[in-house]
Write an enzyme that holds these catalytic residues in place. Structure first.
Site, PDB file in Angstrom:
ATOM      1  N   GLU A  67       0.798  -1.224   0.000  1.00  0.00           N
ATOM      2  CA  GLU A  67       0.000   0.000   0.000  1.00  0.00           C
ATOM      3  C   GLU A  67       0.836   1.283   0.000  1.00  0.00           C
ATOM      4  O   GLU A  67       0.299   2.387  -0.065  1.00  0.00           O
ATOM      5  CB  GLU A  67      -0.960   0.005   1.196  1.00  0.00           C
ATOM      6  CG  GLU A  67      -2.077  -1.007   1.094  1.00  0.00           C
ATOM      7  CD  GLU A  67      -1.636  -2.441   1.409  1.00  0.00           C
ATOM      8  OE1 GLU A  67      -2.291  -3.378   0.904  1.00  0.00           O
ATOM      9  OE2 GLU A  67      -0.650  -2.629   2.151  1.00  0.00           O
ATOM     10  N   CYS A  89       8.939  -3.099   5.032  1.00  0.00           N
ATOM     11  CA  CYS A  89       9.810  -4.260   5.211  1.00  0.00           C
ATOM     12  C   CYS A  89       9.080  -5.500   4.720  1.00  0.00           C
ATOM     13  O   CYS A  89       7.982  -5.811   5.191  1.00  0.00           O
ATOM     14  CB  CYS A  89      10.194  -4.414   6.682  1.00  0.00           C
ATOM     15  SG  CYS A  89      11.183  -5.877   7.014  1.00  0.00           S
ATOM     16  N   VAL A  90       9.708  -6.181   3.762  1.00  0.00           N
ATOM     17  CA  VAL A  90       9.170  -7.435   3.245  1.00  0.00           C
ATOM     18  C   VAL A  90      10.227  -8.506   3.501  1.00  0.00           C
ATOM     19  O   VAL A  90      11.362  -8.373   3.053  1.00  0.00           O
ATOM     20  CB  VAL A  90       8.850  -7.340   1.735  1.00  0.00           C
ATOM     21  CG1 VAL A  90       8.177  -8.618   1.257  1.00  0.00           C
ATOM     22  CG2 VAL A  90       7.988  -6.127   1.430  1.00  0.00           C
ATOM     23  N   ILE A  91       9.861  -9.520   4.254  1.00  0.00           N
ATOM     24  CA  ILE A  91      10.790 -10.590   4.609  1.00  0.00           C
ATOM     25  C   ILE A  91      10.406 -11.855   3.835  1.00  0.00           C
ATOM     26  O   ILE A  91       9.238 -12.247   3.817  1.00  0.00           O
ATOM     27  CB  ILE A  91      10.776 -10.855   6.134  1.00  0.00           C
ATOM     28  CG1 ILE A  91      11.192  -9.579   6.881  1.00  0.00           C
ATOM     29  CG2 ILE A  91      11.695 -12.026   6.486  1.00  0.00           C
ATOM     30  CD1 ILE A  91      11.038  -9.651   8.387  1.00  0.00           C
ATOM     31  N   HIS A  97       5.146 -14.924  -2.859  1.00  0.00           N
ATOM     32  CA  HIS A  97       4.491 -13.673  -2.468  1.00  0.00           C
ATOM     33  C   HIS A  97       5.522 -12.550  -2.322  1.00  0.00           C
ATOM     34  O   HIS A  97       5.298 -11.420  -2.769  1.00  0.00           O
ATOM     35  CB  HIS A  97       3.735 -13.899  -1.152  1.00  0.00           C
ATOM     36  CG  HIS A  97       3.024 -12.706  -0.629  1.00  0.00           C
ATOM     37  ND1 HIS A  97       1.858 -12.246  -1.196  1.00  0.00           N
ATOM     38  CD2 HIS A  97       3.306 -11.879   0.403  1.00  0.00           C
ATOM     39  CE1 HIS A  97       1.450 -11.181  -0.531  1.00  0.00           C
ATOM     40  NE2 HIS A  97       2.313 -10.945   0.443  1.00  0.00           N
ATOM     41  N   PHE A 122      12.330   4.964  -2.183  1.00  0.00           N
ATOM     42  CA  PHE A 122      12.120   3.553  -1.866  1.00  0.00           C
ATOM     43  C   PHE A 122      12.955   3.192  -0.637  1.00  0.00           C
ATOM     44  O   PHE A 122      14.132   2.879  -0.745  1.00  0.00           O
ATOM     45  CB  PHE A 122      12.531   2.700  -3.075  1.00  0.00           C
ATOM     46  CG  PHE A 122      12.292   1.223  -2.912  1.00  0.00           C
ATOM     47  CD1 PHE A 122      11.041   0.691  -3.134  1.00  0.00           C
ATOM     48  CD2 PHE A 122      13.326   0.372  -2.564  1.00  0.00           C
ATOM     49  CE1 PHE A 122      10.816  -0.679  -3.019  1.00  0.00           C
ATOM     50  CE2 PHE A 122      13.112  -0.993  -2.434  1.00  0.00           C
ATOM     51  CZ  PHE A 122      11.856  -1.518  -2.662  1.00  0.00           C
TER      52      PHE A 122
END
Length: 164
Positions: A67, A89-91, A97, A122
């Site tokens: 988002e 934060c994307v782990i 995904h 970013f």
């Protein structure tokens, strides 16, 4: 790996313009809140320490990193900021995904920046595990929030310079 031995948030080698005359929006993901809160703290303190006024920094939470793009666009549509800093934060998990989210956010941030001719930064960690996220949100490799704030200041200053 180049980051193993250094703090990536060391800006002692570069000149940082004053942020005193600029307005910043920070869009921060609520998902992985322990990490994104540390990124937010770093970005906010870096803006302040480089001259930004508290009233010139607006913080807007969004549910997750996906988002961030729409949050940035909504903020730029309103038109009251010089730059937007996107923090998330994307782990990596067990499914693809991770790849879809990281790709969508990176492309989305870039597209919003181009659409509005404003810096959209970013500041999203894309890590293999939680420890890497901790190390990059105030740990041994610095704070990506600091880096995002410095980038925002430099890009706003560049935009102003080129408009003269």
């Amino acid at each position: 790996m180049a980051s193993q031995l250094k703090n990536l948030s060391d800006f002692s080698h570069t000149t940082i313009p004053s942020a005193a005359n600029y307005r910043f929006g920070i869009v921060v993901a609520e998902w992985n809140a322990a990490i994104t809160s540390a990124l937010l703290q770093g970005a906010y303190q870096t803006l302040i320490s480089n001259g930004a006024k508290e009233e010139s920094i607006k913080i807007y939470p969004v549910p997750g990193s996906f988002e961030l793009t729409s949050g940035a666009e909504l903020l730029l549509k309103k038109g009251n900021v010089d730059a937007v800093i996107c923090l998330g934060c994307v782990i990596q998990g067990e499914t693809r995904h991770f790849d879809f989210i990281c790709n969508a956010v990176a492309n989305g941030v870039s597209n919003v920046s181009i659409k509005y001719s404003k810096p959209v930064i970013f500041g999203v960690l894309t890590t293999d595990n939680l420890q890497q996220a901790i190390d990059r949100s105030g740990g041994k490799h610095g704070n990506k929030g600091d880096e995002a704030a410095i980038t925002a200041i430099k890009m706003v200053d560049l935009a102003e310079t080129l408009m003269q």
